[in-house]
Design an enzyme around this catalytic site. Structure first.
Site, PDB file in Angstrom:
ATOM      1  N   TYR A 280      39.482 -16.278  12.830  1.00 23.49           N
ATOM      2  CA  TYR A 280      38.931 -17.515  13.390  1.00 23.49           C
ATOM      3  C   TYR A 280      39.747 -18.745  13.034  1.00 23.49           C
ATOM      4  O   TYR A 280      39.509 -19.822  13.579  1.00 23.49           O
ATOM      5  CB  TYR A 280      37.503 -17.746  12.871  1.00 23.49           C
ATOM      6  CG  TYR A 280      36.520 -16.665  13.178  1.00 23.49           C
ATOM      7  CD1 TYR A 280      36.677 -15.818  14.271  1.00 23.49           C
ATOM      8  CD2 TYR A 280      35.401 -16.488  12.367  1.00 23.49           C
ATOM      9  CE1 TYR A 280      35.760 -14.830  14.544  1.00 23.49           C
ATOM     10  CE2 TYR A 280      34.475 -15.497  12.638  1.00 23.49           C
ATOM     11  CZ  TYR A 280      34.658 -14.664  13.727  1.00 23.49           C
ATOM     12  OH  TYR A 280      33.740 -13.687  13.992  1.00 23.49           O
TER      13      TYR A 280
ATOM     14  N   HIS B 291      22.948 -11.260  11.764  1.00 26.35           N
ATOM     15  CA  HIS B 291      22.625 -10.882  10.378  1.00 26.35           C
ATOM     16  C   HIS B 291      23.689 -11.350   9.387  1.00 26.35           C
ATOM     17  O   HIS B 291      23.680 -10.952   8.229  1.00 26.35           O
ATOM     18  CB  HIS B 291      22.432  -9.364  10.261  1.00 26.35           C
ATOM     19  CG  HIS B 291      23.432  -8.562  11.042  1.00 26.35           C
ATOM     20  ND1 HIS B 291      23.061  -7.661  12.018  1.00 26.35           N
ATOM     21  CD2 HIS B 291      24.779  -8.540  11.010  1.00 26.35           C
ATOM     22  CE1 HIS B 291      24.144  -7.117  12.548  1.00 26.35           C
ATOM     23  NE2 HIS B 291      25.191  -7.618  11.940  1.00 26.35           N
TER      24      HIS B 291
END
Length: 499
Positions: free
Chosen positions: A256, A171
């Site tokens: 990340y 999502h």
């Protein structure tokens, strides 16, 4: 219209109940079969009871087939949802706590970085067993809809090694879409987007409002927004330097890449503690722990709450039910899906799992050609894809050398640790997670020997730059609505309170 849908990991209340509601809002699906399976008997019982109450209250004649026997639940299924967390919160805790000893400060730890890599090792090992069951007992040409993280790694392994057609669903794109609309003072339906990249590093490469291209105005909109300029500092900085907004939250994105969490005294410059997803150390572990504790403690009261309404007005945004609706009824659905690239994004590897716009109808799932991503965006994705590929190959083959290389290549791990520290970190994590890593039996034996006989590189008693203790049941009872919402939502960052 009748077919069978099975949920693996159905004891996950956040996903299971909402996905079931979404499916059963489709009028043609009121006679389908539903099967739930989980390894936790109590969680499975609670979710089954709650979902069956929803079904009954909506007047449908469907009896959930609930079983601890996965193959029984999967038998003759046409669609399979996986919403599993392999190792549960126990393993998740080690994904966060052990790397902290080495200075690796993660907010989420379920997609990349040290936690995401190990989560992938556990998940892929079990996903291969799940794929075997799917191949043997489900309908031929069934579709596996994977919601489990690390999304790209698991979806990659299922397609390449599991022999099962698998689509990964998330999502994240919808969440960023809502934010972009809010930044411009518009409604989500007023903004059209094209978003492409890899899961959790997908880029809004085109933003339009009534055919007016707003892509070059996104940075200004976020910098001028009174809330986002405080809570999305990492995303805004990446937008400033790479030219495009990224799907994932401030906290997710910060772990990340190598730049925002490598120096502990600078982490607070980039994060905000108004809500966990903005960068809190171990934030997702905390809210998942609180949610599970609350559900288990407060469950009797959930049955006293009104049932979910199976109406189109209450249907959620998760892609899964819309994909099944498109395939079965022919209604066209446009979403963003995780699939094997095969040239959809021309400057990312063909074997990688990419996330891009797709269309679904009775003819299947079709992915339009995107072409090249902007070069900087592609470079960021390539770094993550290298970690993913190493991680998948390591997990499939039980190859701890590839696993260690994945840790070294990971952007944040490599920014914080030197090679000897990484080797020791992997040894510690393999030993701590032994019960979920059957493919690493020999490597774990060797790791235990090294840890007990070789000089140990000193680690630290570091609890993170921005750690918040999980709330007790008593503390959660002071705001029961918030506690229940956290426990019941799949997207635990959908609503972000002001800082």
């Amino acid at each position: 219209m009748s077919f069978k849908v099975a949920f693996i990991g159905a004891g996950s209340i956040g996903f299971t109940r909402g996905l079931l509601r979404d499916l059963l809002t489709v009028p043609e699906f009121h006679n389908i079969e539903i099967a739930f399976t989980d390894i936790n008997e109590r969680n499975l019982e609670m979710v089954t009871e709650l979902c069956q109450r929803d079904i009954d209250e909506n007047g449908l004649n469907i009896q959930i087939q609930s079983s601890l026997d996965r193959r029984k639940a999967l038998r003759n299924a046409r669609y399979i949802f996986t919403v599993v967390r392999i190792g549960g919160l126990e393993a998740f805790t080690t994904d966060i706590e052990i790397p902290l000893k080495y200075g690796i400060d993660q907010c989420v730890g379920d997609t990349l970085c040290a936690g995401g890599i190990m989560y992938g090792q556990r998940g892929i090992a079990e996903m291969m067993n799940i794929c075997k069951d799917i191949r043997e007992v489900c309908e031929p040409n069934c579709l596996h809809l994977n919601y489990a993280n690390p999304m790209a790694m698991l979806t990659w392994a299922c397609n390449q090694y599991g022999g099962v057609r698998t689509i990964g669903l998330c999502h994240g794109v919808q969440g960023g879409h809502r934010q972009i609309a809010e930044a411009f003072g518009l409604e989500k339906e007023d903004i059209d987007i094209i978003c492409a990249g890899i899961n959790h590093q997908t880029w809004y490469i085109q933003v339009k409002h009534k055919e007016i291209d707003l892509t070059d105005k996104v940075l200004e909109a976020f910098e001028n927004h009174p809330e986002f300029r405080k809570t999305e500092k990492v995303r805004i900085d990446m937008l400033k330097r790479f030219g495009y907004y990224s799907t994932e939250s401030n906290g997710h994105l910060s772990e990340y890449v190598p730049w925002y969490r490598k120096r502990h005294d600078e982490i607070h410059d980039w994060i905000d503690l108004g809500t966990w997803i903005n960068g809190e150390t171990g934030g997702y572990l905390r809210v998942c722990t609180e949610g599970r504790t609350w559900f288990e403690t407060d469950f009797p009261n959930w049955l006293k709450e009104p049932a979910l309404s199976y109406s189109s007005r209450e249907r959620g945004e998760e892609h899964g039910s819309y994909i099944i609706e498109g395939l079965e009824t022919g209604r066209v659905y446009r979403g963003h899906f995780n699939v094997v690239n095969n040239g959809v994004i021309s400057n990312l590897p063909d074997d990688a799992i990419i996330e891009a716009p797709g269309y679904v109808d009775r003819n299947g799932i079709n992915m339009p050609h995107i072409g090249d991503l902007p070069h900087g965006c592609a470079a960021v994705c390539q770094a993550s894809i290298s970690v993913q590929r190493l991680s998948v190959e390591a997990a499939i083959n039980g190859n701890d050398k590839l696993l260690r290389q994945a840790f070294m290549v990971d952007p944040l791990v490599g920014a914080v640790c030197n090679p000897p520290e990484i080797w020791q970190l992997v040894d510690e994590m393999l030993v701590a997670q032994e019960q979920w890593l059957p493919q690493y039996k020999l490597a774990i034996k060797e790791a235990k020997k090294k840890l007990s006989t070789e000089p140990f590189i000193p680690t630290r008693q570091y609890k993170g730059a921005a750690r918040i203790k999980p709330k007790t049941v008593e503390e959660m009872q002071q705001n029961r609505h918030e506690a229940m919402k956290n426990a019941s939502e799949a997207d635990k960052a959908k609503e972000r309170p002001s800082s």
